[in-house]
Design a protein around this motif. Sequence first.
Motif, PDB file in Angstrom:
ATOM      1  N   ASP B  66       0.818  -1.195   0.000  1.00  0.00           N
ATOM      2  CA  ASP B  66       0.000   0.000   0.000  1.00  0.00           C
ATOM      3  C   ASP B  66       0.858   1.252   0.000  1.00  0.00           C
ATOM      4  OD1 ASP B  66      -2.608  -0.574  -0.271  1.00  0.00           O
ATOM      5  OD2 ASP B  66      -3.189   0.296   1.665  1.00  0.00           O
ATOM      6  N   THR B  67       1.881   1.214   0.857  1.00  0.00           N
ATOM      7  CA  THR B  67       2.823   2.327   0.882  1.00  0.00           C
ATOM      8  C   THR B  67       4.196   1.784   0.535  1.00  0.00           C
ATOM      9  OG1 THR B  67       3.200   1.963   3.224  1.00  0.00           O
ATOM     10  CG2 THR B  67       1.589   3.625   2.645  1.00  0.00           C
ATOM     11  N   CYS B  68       5.011   2.574  -0.175  1.00  0.00           N
ATOM     12  CA  CYS B  68       6.320   2.083  -0.631  1.00  0.00           C
ATOM     13  C   CYS B  68       7.303   1.996   0.527  1.00  0.00           C
ATOM     14  CB  CYS B  68       6.861   2.972  -1.740  1.00  0.00           C
ATOM     15  SG  CYS B  68       7.465   4.565  -1.165  1.00  0.00           S
ATOM     16  N   GLU B  69       8.430   1.348   0.266  1.00  0.00           N
ATOM     17  CA  GLU B  69       9.424   1.144   1.324  1.00  0.00           C
ATOM     18  C   GLU B  69       9.960   2.437   1.880  1.00  0.00           C
ATOM     19  OE1 GLU B  69      12.669  -1.643   0.735  1.00  0.00           O
ATOM     20  OE2 GLU B  69      11.385  -2.789  -0.620  1.00  0.00           O
ATOM     21  N   ILE B  70      10.103   3.431   0.999  1.00  0.00           N
ATOM     22  CA  ILE B  70      10.692   4.699   1.428  1.00  0.00           C
ATOM     23  C   ILE B  70       9.733   5.456   2.351  1.00  0.00           C
ATOM     24  CG2 ILE B  70      11.569   6.934   0.641  1.00  0.00           C
ATOM     25  CD1 ILE B  70      12.516   5.384  -1.926  1.00  0.00           C
ATOM     26  N   CYS B  71       8.444   5.487   1.984  1.00  0.00           N
ATOM     27  CA  CYS B  71       7.464   6.180   2.830  1.00  0.00           C
ATOM     28  C   CYS B  71       7.263   5.450   4.162  1.00  0.00           C
ATOM     29  CB  CYS B  71       6.124   6.305   2.107  1.00  0.00           C
ATOM     30  SG  CYS B  71       6.160   7.529   0.792  1.00  0.00           S
ATOM     31  N   SER B  72       7.510   4.122   4.159  1.00  0.00           N
ATOM     32  CA  SER B  72       7.328   3.351   5.397  1.00  0.00           C
ATOM     33  C   SER B  72       8.555   3.412   6.301  1.00  0.00           C
ATOM     34  CB  SER B  72       7.064   1.868   5.079  1.00  0.00           C
ATOM     35  OG  SER B  72       6.174   1.729   4.012  1.00  0.00           O
ATOM     36  N   ASP B  73       9.664   3.968   5.789  1.00  0.00           N
ATOM     37  CA  ASP B  73      10.932   3.968   6.527  1.00  0.00           C
ATOM     38  C   ASP B  73      10.989   5.180   7.460  1.00  0.00           C
ATOM     39  OD1 ASP B  73      13.502   4.014   7.433  1.00  0.00           O
ATOM     40  OD2 ASP B  73      14.429   3.702   5.465  1.00  0.00           O
ATOM     41  N   ILE B  91      14.774   5.853  -8.352  1.00  0.00           N
ATOM     42  CA  ILE B  91      15.881   4.892  -8.344  1.00  0.00           C
ATOM     43  C   ILE B  91      17.206   5.606  -8.610  1.00  0.00           C
ATOM     44  CG2 ILE B  91      16.799   2.799  -9.403  1.00  0.00           C
ATOM     45  CD1 ILE B  91      14.199   2.272  -8.049  1.00  0.00           C
ATOM     46  N   ALA B  92      17.210   6.499  -9.598  1.00  0.00           N
ATOM     47  CA  ALA B  92      18.435   7.221  -9.943  1.00  0.00           C
ATOM     48  C   ALA B  92      18.966   7.976  -8.724  1.00  0.00           C
ATOM     49  CB  ALA B  92      18.169   8.181 -11.097  1.00  0.00           C
ATOM     50  N   MET B  93      18.071   8.634  -7.994  1.00  0.00           N
ATOM     51  CA  MET B  93      18.487   9.424  -6.827  1.00  0.00           C
ATOM     52  C   MET B  93      18.920   8.508  -5.682  1.00  0.00           C
ATOM     53  SD  MET B  93      18.955  12.508  -6.184  1.00  0.00           S
ATOM     54  CE  MET B  93      19.505  13.411  -4.736  1.00  0.00           C
ATOM     55  N   GLU B  94      18.188   7.402  -5.484  1.00  0.00           N
ATOM     56  CA  GLU B  94      18.537   6.466  -4.412  1.00  0.00           C
ATOM     57  C   GLU B  94      19.934   5.888  -4.618  1.00  0.00           C
ATOM     58  OE1 GLU B  94      16.570   5.257  -1.370  1.00  0.00           O
ATOM     59  OE2 GLU B  94      16.428   7.358  -1.957  1.00  0.00           O
ATOM     60  N   ARG B  95      20.348   5.733  -5.901  1.00  0.00           N
ATOM     61  CA  ARG B  95      21.674   5.185  -6.205  1.00  0.00           C
ATOM     62  C   ARG B  95      22.790   6.069  -5.667  1.00  0.00           C
ATOM     63  NH1 ARG B  95      20.124   3.203 -11.898  1.00  0.00           N
ATOM     64  NH2 ARG B  95      19.410   1.101 -11.406  1.00  0.00           N
ATOM     65  N   THR B  96      22.520   7.382  -5.539  1.00  0.00           N
ATOM     66  CA  THR B  96      23.563   8.264  -5.015  1.00  0.00           C
ATOM     67  C   THR B  96      23.811   7.982  -3.533  1.00  0.00           C
ATOM     68  OG1 THR B  96      22.091  10.037  -4.231  1.00  0.00           O
ATOM     69  CG2 THR B  96      22.731  10.114  -6.547  1.00  0.00           C
ATOM     70  N   GLY B  97      22.784   7.482  -2.828  1.00  0.00           N
ATOM     71  CA  GLY B  97      22.926   7.180  -1.402  1.00  0.00           C
ATOM     72  C   GLY B  97      23.047   8.432  -0.547  1.00  0.00           C
ATOM     73  N   GLU B  98      22.812   9.607  -1.138  1.00  0.00           N
ATOM     74  CA  GLU B  98      23.063  10.877  -0.450  1.00  0.00           C
ATOM     75  C   GLU B  98      21.789  11.552   0.047  1.00  0.00           C
ATOM     76  OE1 GLU B  98      25.977  12.581   0.343  1.00  0.00           O
ATOM     77  OE2 GLU B  98      26.807  10.605  -0.113  1.00  0.00           O
ATOM     78  N   TYR B  99      20.637  10.985  -0.318  1.00  0.00           N
ATOM     79  CA  TYR B  99      19.391  11.648   0.040  1.00  0.00           C
ATOM     80  C   TYR B  99      18.652  10.834   1.097  1.00  0.00           C
ATOM     81  CZ  TYR B  99      14.799  13.758  -0.326  1.00  0.00           C
ATOM     82  OH  TYR B  99      13.608  14.369  -0.023  1.00  0.00           O
ATOM     83  N   HIS B 100      18.223  11.490   2.180  1.00  0.00           N
ATOM     84  CA  HIS B 100      17.610  10.763   3.275  1.00  0.00           C
ATOM     85  C   HIS B 100      16.196  11.219   3.579  1.00  0.00           C
ATOM     86  CE1 HIS B 100      21.586   9.169   3.679  1.00  0.00           C
ATOM     87  NE2 HIS B 100      22.072  10.394   3.790  1.00  0.00           N
ATOM     88  N   GLY B 101      15.619  12.011   2.660  1.00  0.00           N
ATOM     89  CA  GLY B 101      14.231  12.421   2.825  1.00  0.00           C
ATOM     90  C   GLY B 101      13.325  11.454   2.082  1.00  0.00           C
ATOM     91  N   VAL B 102      12.136  11.918   1.713  1.00  0.00           N
ATOM     92  CA  VAL B 102      11.202  11.072   0.972  1.00  0.00           C
ATOM     93  C   VAL B 102      10.947  11.665  -0.423  1.00  0.00           C
ATOM     94  CG1 VAL B 102      10.082  10.108   3.000  1.00  0.00           C
ATOM     95  CG2 VAL B 102       9.258  12.280   2.043  1.00  0.00           C
ATOM     96  N   TYR B 103      10.102  10.991  -1.211  1.00  0.00           N
ATOM     97  CA  TYR B 103       9.872  11.420  -2.590  1.00  0.00           C
ATOM     98  C   TYR B 103       8.412  11.736  -2.836  1.00  0.00           C
ATOM     99  CZ  TYR B 103      14.517   9.579  -3.488  1.00  0.00           C
ATOM    100  OH  TYR B 103      15.860   9.359  -3.456  1.00  0.00           O
ATOM    101  N   HIS B 104       8.161  12.392  -3.977  1.00  0.00           N
ATOM    102  CA  HIS B 104       6.802  12.497  -4.480  1.00  0.00           C
ATOM    103  C   HIS B 104       6.866  12.325  -5.994  1.00  0.00           C
ATOM    104  CE1 HIS B 104       2.565  13.442  -3.910  1.00  0.00           C
ATOM    105  NE2 HIS B 104       2.633  13.928  -5.140  1.00  0.00           N
ATOM    106  N   VAL B 105       6.188  11.309  -6.499  1.00  0.00           N
ATOM    107  CA  VAL B 105       6.255  10.998  -7.928  1.00  0.00           C
ATOM    108  C   VAL B 105       5.014  11.571  -8.629  1.00  0.00           C
ATOM    109  CG1 VAL B 105       6.419   9.164  -9.647  1.00  0.00           C
ATOM    110  CG2 VAL B 105       7.538   8.894  -7.415  1.00  0.00           C
ATOM    111  N   LEU B 106       5.240  12.521  -9.553  1.00  0.00           N
ATOM    112  CA  LEU B 106       4.131  13.186 -10.248  1.00  0.00           C
ATOM    113  C   LEU B 106       3.475  12.283 -11.289  1.00  0.00           C
ATOM    114  CD1 LEU B 106       5.854  16.638 -10.882  1.00  0.00           C
ATOM    115  CD2 LEU B 106       4.066  16.152  -9.194  1.00  0.00           C
ATOM    116  N   ASN B 107       4.232  11.292 -11.767  1.00  0.00           N
ATOM    117  CA  ASN B 107       3.795  10.428 -12.867  1.00  0.00           C
ATOM    118  C   ASN B 107       3.461  11.229 -14.128  1.00  0.00           C
ATOM    119  OD1 ASN B 107       4.040   7.746 -11.830  1.00  0.00           O
ATOM    120  ND2 ASN B 107       2.425   8.286 -10.374  1.00  0.00           N
ATOM    121  N   GLY B 108       4.407  12.091 -14.508  1.00  0.00           N
ATOM    122  CA  GLY B 108       4.276  12.883 -15.727  1.00  0.00           C
ATOM    123  C   GLY B 108       4.727  14.312 -15.492  1.00  0.00           C
TER     124      GLY B 108
END
Lengths: 197, 197
Positions: B66-73, B91-108
């Motif tokens: 229901d909620t993604c891993e990042i929002c549940s963390d 995914i691209a941003m998570e690969r940097t390993g430098e960001y510790h906040g959450v995301y919002h995906v606009l889907n477009g």
Amino acid sequence: MYPKSLEQLIDSFRTLPGVGEKTAERYALLITEADPLEVEQFAQALLDVRTKLKHCRICGNLTENDTCEICSDQSRDQGQIFVVQSAKDVIAMERTGEYHGVYHVLNGLISSSKGVLPEDLNIDRLIERAKDAHEVILATSATLDGETTALYLSRLLASRCPDVLVTRIAHGLPSGGMLDYADEMTLMHALTDRRKV
Amino acid sequence: MYPKSLEQLIDSFRTLPGVGEKTAERYALLITEADPLEVEQFAQALLDVRTKLKHCRICGNLTENDTCEICSDQSRDQGQIFVVQSAKDVIAMERTGEYHGVYHVLNGLISSSKGVLPEDLNIDRLIERAKDAHEVILATSATLDGETTALYLSRLLASRCPDVLVTRIAHGLPSGGMLDYADEMTLMHALTDRRKV
């Protein structure tokens, strides 16, 4: 890092020829947005190809029946056999609409670099068929493996079916090809195989 | 000209981005020779992606829950929201390993050329979330549609959530980029956004 089902789909796309990580991701993400019905059709098509398709028992071409449409077509010259590497080549030749004989699909080429031996190919059946044929046209590609295979087949046919006419498709300048862009091998063939006009 | 099941598979491959007739044929013919188990997994992965994957109810990212891993963390800063166009960007941003906040995906992205309007995107939910956040980082691409969307969001956030800090990711010379190869817009941004060293 992607959800498991998406990772699995990316892995599956990566098994396709020339598809790397980025392309597989792009394909998989498109599937997440595609029409569910289309995706179901896609999945079904994959399964159908594995379960319904087989090699024609006469020529080795791909078919859903025991014998392919071309081998079953009695209006075609069943005594003229056009020998190709794969089912793709049959389609390419059929598109010309100029050939009215039948085919024989080797399903590969003899290759020392890939370790493919004559016994790995659909050759025994070709020898059987050549005994009742009047012409065998060797139409493997003009590449190293293609030439090797054509040479092997021409010698085998000469010894096993001495009565059949064995020919090789012409090599030369491709349609639209410019002389100054052609490589040496092509020019050499174009000169050797010249014909009276 | 191919057997029906093969034609169907070629058609399915052609729906993928950038795949034309020849490439689709190549993919489909490879499937005819592939390990049956792998093909079944491929078909299953397609169906799984359609049935199991959904958008996270908080951020819009792809997830099987229901909620993604990042929002549940809960170890991540749920008050810092990195706004992106698609799940790929997460995914691209998570690969940097430098960001510790959450995301919002606009889907477009808002796009006049493609006719995508703000109401087609996952924006209402962003405004809701921004009310409880301390920073919203606008991280859409540096393209026309990306800039348009960032501008629209910055104005909307300023009026609807005046207390939240709204930032835009830096534009400038990419890592490894040479000054004399950079275009004017990039150089202009690199100058404007210069920082004290």
